[in-house]
Scaffold this active site. Structure first.
Site, PDB file in Angstrom:
ATOM      1  N   CYS A   7       0.862  -1.427   0.075  1.00  0.00           N
ATOM      2  CA  CYS A   7      -0.514   0.047  -0.032  1.00  0.00           C
ATOM      3  C   CYS A   7       0.539   1.342  -0.180  1.00  0.00           C
ATOM      4  O   CYS A   7       0.462   2.116  -0.848  1.00  0.00           O
ATOM      5  CB  CYS A   7      -0.792   0.038   0.801  1.00  0.00           C
ATOM      6  N   ASN A  84       1.279 -16.693  -4.205  1.00  0.00           N
ATOM      7  CA  ASN A  84       1.421 -17.212  -3.059  1.00  0.00           C
ATOM      8  C   ASN A  84       0.564 -17.044  -2.177  1.00  0.00           C
ATOM      9  O   ASN A  84       0.163 -15.511  -2.229  1.00  0.00           O
ATOM     10  CB  ASN A  84       3.049 -16.683  -2.237  1.00  0.00           C
ATOM     11  N   GLY A  90       4.043 -19.588   1.309  1.00  0.00           N
ATOM     12  CA  GLY A  90       4.552 -18.977   2.124  1.00  0.00           C
ATOM     13  C   GLY A  90       4.513 -17.553   1.690  1.00  0.00           C
ATOM     14  O   GLY A  90       5.606 -17.131   1.589  1.00  0.00           O
ATOM     15  N   HIS A  95      -0.820  -8.526   1.019  1.00  0.00           N
ATOM     16  CA  HIS A  95      -0.881  -7.405  -0.294  1.00  0.00           C
ATOM     17  C   HIS A  95      -1.086  -7.885  -1.157  1.00  0.00           C
ATOM     18  O   HIS A  95       0.088  -8.636  -1.947  1.00  0.00           O
ATOM     19  CB  HIS A  95      -0.288  -6.182   0.292  1.00  0.00           C
ATOM     20  N   HIS A  97      -0.288 -10.617  -4.783  1.00  0.00           N
ATOM     21  CA  HIS A  97       0.680 -10.049  -5.965  1.00  0.00           C
ATOM     22  C   HIS A  97       0.562 -11.275  -6.674  1.00  0.00           C
ATOM     23  O   HIS A  97       0.890 -12.124  -5.630  1.00  0.00           O
ATOM     24  CB  HIS A  97       1.903  -9.361  -5.494  1.00  0.00           C
TER      25      HIS A  97
END
Ligand code: AMP
Ligand code: ZN
Length: 111
Positions: A7, A84, A90, A95, A97
Site C-alpha cells: 500500500c 503465494n 509462503g 497484500h 501480488h
C-alpha cells in the site's frame, strides 16, 4: 491499509522501481529478485490474499502481466507467474501480488 508495504508503494510513500501502471494496478521490480526478471504486480487497493479476490478483479492484473512480459522482453521465451497464498503457500506480504519470473530457464520444481 496502514503498515502495508505494498500500500505504501502504491501511495508513493515508499520508493520502488515502477515498471507498469494502470488505473487499478501497479507493478514494480522485486527488491530481492529470484531471477533476472522478477516483477511484482499488485492491485492499488488493499486485498490481503488470493482468497479475498472478488469477481473481475484479476482481469486487469492479467492484462498487466501480459504488458509487463512484453516490456521486460520475456513474452516470447516465456516466464512464470506465482501467487503465494497464506502460510503454507509462503506468503510473506499480505497484500495480493502476482510474481512474474523470467529471463532464464526456471527450475522444473514447482514446490
Ligand atoms: P511473498 O512471499 O509472495 O509474500 O513475496 C513478497 C515479495 O515481496 C518478496 O519476493 C520480496 O522480495 C518482495 N518485497 C518485499 N519488500 C519489497 C519492496 N519494498 N519492494 C519490492 N519488493 C519487495
Ligand atoms: Zn496493502
Amino acid at each position: 491499509m496502514e503498515d502495508c508495504i505494498f500500500c505504501k508503494i502504491a501511495n508513493g510513500e515508499i520508493p520502488a522501481n515502477i515498471v507498469y501502471e494502470s488505473e487499478n494496478v501497479l507493478a514494480f521490480d522485486d527488491i530481492n529478485p529470484m531471477a533476472p526478471v522478477h516483477v511484482v504486480v499488485v492491485p492499488r487497493v488493499h486485498v490481503a490474499t488470493l482468497m479475498d479476490v472478488s469477481n473481475g478483479m484479476m482481469d486487469e492484473m492479467i492484462s498487466a502481466v501480459q504488458e509487463i512480459a512484453k516490456i521486460k522482453g520475456v513474452d516470447k521465451k516465456g516466464f512464470r507467474t506465482v501467487i503465494n497464498c497464506n502460510e503454507d503457500g509462503g506468503q510473506i506480504i499480505f497484500h495480493l501480488h502476482i510474481h512474474i519470473l523470467g529471463g532464464r530457464k526456471l527450475s522444473d520444481e514447482m514446490g
